[in-house]
Design an enzyme around this catalytic site. Structure first.
Site, short mmCIF file in Angstrom:
data_model
loop_
_atom_site.label_atom_id
_atom_site.label_comp_id
_atom_site.label_asym_id
_atom_site.label_seq_id
_atom_site.Cartn_x
_atom_site.Cartn_y
_atom_site.Cartn_z
CB VAL A 137 13.90 35.74 62.07
CG1 VAL A 137 13.00 35.33 63.26
CG2 VAL A 137 13.14 36.39 60.95
CG ASP A 138 19.81 34.62 65.65
OD1 ASP A 138 19.68 33.78 66.11
OD2 ASP A 138 20.90 35.12 65.70
CB THR A 139 15.19 32.17 68.53
OG1 THR A 139 16.08 30.87 68.06
CG2 THR A 139 13.97 32.16 67.48
CG ASP A 304 20.67 30.02 67.15
OD1 ASP A 304 19.76 31.06 66.63
OD2 ASP A 304 21.84 30.19 66.98
#
Length: 401
Positions: A137-139, A304
């Site tokens: 899960v990568d903002t 991030d």
């Protein structure tokens, strides 16, 4: 994530981080019109109307229609016709399956999440109705990137919409095609939620520096943590910010996503918290940072969740001298503020808590800062898709009914 990524495989068996700030990834525009333009020219002797049409768009549209017809008749329909024979029919279960056509969509939907290698939040997704696959899960990225063999071919809903080359942090290059399909999330009670979206299907990958010892897949790049990357940041550089599966969810479920890493879950829908600190932009935002109590310095930062231990531009270090390996000395205190320089977002001391808090990597003076995952491990963070470039809302308390 973008064509220029900010995560890098460091020492063997470990994942480090540093920010590669570059031009935004070119949009994946190699659509079927572009790919088959030479063919239009070549077959003009068969159908003079194709070449002679005063509106090239109409000619290409008719060719698109032709190829779509071939695809539907010769590929899509036969494959889907034999799918039940090969794999067996779908067996209805007791859990609810929500999709864009559902009339009973919930206001929120919760997905279990766990953390691998201390800094990598991971969930399971099913693409095209295929097997469950772990993704980061990568903002700091936009779009779902995963190997093509993790995508159920019977769940592809149309022709590829583009081809492109991406890069992860100067370490891994990958060639992908953008496929229309579905992405399904499974809740803790077995309920499922499906988005009609696109996925960046990686056809092959190779080390960016051509080293035989570099990463040759997303999984090796992420040190075995997961096999794909779910980018959820609306103003991330790429690879495909126009199609973020969590933003493509039906109804209000696509309004945003709460990353509750301390609670081990993602929550889709409107923000269930109130009173948090609102930061314009997600993940890119204007921040300020202070090192060892010095006056805060303005930085352009990436908030991030997939940034591992983050990065720090050398321009903000003041009198602090980095170690030879590019890390900050143990005992260095880092405080990150909102743009006003007074609203503290988070702080920590490098090397505290028995070595659990590791240093960000020092990068060039004009490079941006990357928060890394530290912030997400301390409090919930909501990504709001409802405004241009998104919002990052940090913290807050549960809204009481």
């Amino acid at each position: 994530m973008s064509a220029h990524r900010h995560r890098l495989v460091g020492a063997v068996g470990a994942v480090g981080a540093f920010l590669m700030v570059g031009a935004p990834a070119p949009a994946a525009q190699a659509d079927w019109d572009d790919l088959f333009q030479p063919l239009v020219d070549a077959i003009s002797w068969v159908d003079p109307g194709v070449a002679a049409d005063t509106d090239p768009g109409s000619a290409l549209a008719s060719l698109d229609t032709l190829f779509n017809g071939w695809y539907q008749d010769l590929v899509y329909t036969p494959l889907h016709g034999i799918a039940p024979w090969l794999f067996g029919p779908d067996v209805p279960g007791s859990a609810v399956a929500y999709n864009p056509d559902s009339t009973n969509l919930p206001d929120s939907f919760t997905v279990p999440m766990h953390v691998n290698l201390n800094t990598q939040p991971v969930i399971n997704v099913s693409v095209g109705g295929g097997a469950q696959t772990e993704v980061l899960v990568d903002t700091g990225a936009a779009g779902l990137v995963m190997p093509i063999w993790n995508i159920n071919p019977f769940g592809i809903t149309g022709l590829p919409t583009g081809f492109n080359i991406g890069q992860f942090g100067g370490a891994l290059n990958y060639f992908y095609m953008e496929l229309p399909t579905t992405v399904t999330f499974t809740g803790a009670n077995g309920d499922t939620l499906t988005a009609d979206t696109t996925v960046d299907a990686v056809l092959f990958a190779f080390p960016a520096n051509f080293s035989p010892f570099g990463p040759w897949s997303i999984e090796s790049y992420l040190a075995g943590s997961s096999v794909g990357i779910l980018g959820i940041g609306p103003n991330a550089l790429g690879p495909t910010p126009d199609h973020i599966p969590t933003a493509d969810l039906p109804g209000t479920l696509g309004h945003g996503v709460l990353i509750d890493q301390p609670g081990g879950k993602l929550i889709f829908g409107d923000n269930p918290l109130e009173g948090g600190t609102v930061i314009p932009g997600a993940p890119w935002a204007d921040l300020k940072v202070s090192i060892d109590g010095a006056a805060p310095t303005a930085v352009r930062g990436v908030i991030d969740s997939g940034g591992v231990y983050g990065t720090m531009p050398s321009s903000v270090l003041g009198n602090v001298t980095p170690n030879a390996n590019g890390t900050l000395p143990d005992g260095t205190t880092i405080a990150v503020y909102a743009k006003d320089g007074t609203t503290l977002l988070y702080s920590y001391t490098v090397g505290s808590q028995s070595g659990e808090v590791r240093s960000p990597i020092v990068v060039g003076p004009s490079s941006g800062m990357n928060t890394g995952n530290w912030l997400f491990g301390q409090e919930p963070v909501y990504i709001n898709y409802g405004v241009p470039n998104g919002q990052t809302i940090i913290g807050g308390t549960l809204i009481q009914a």
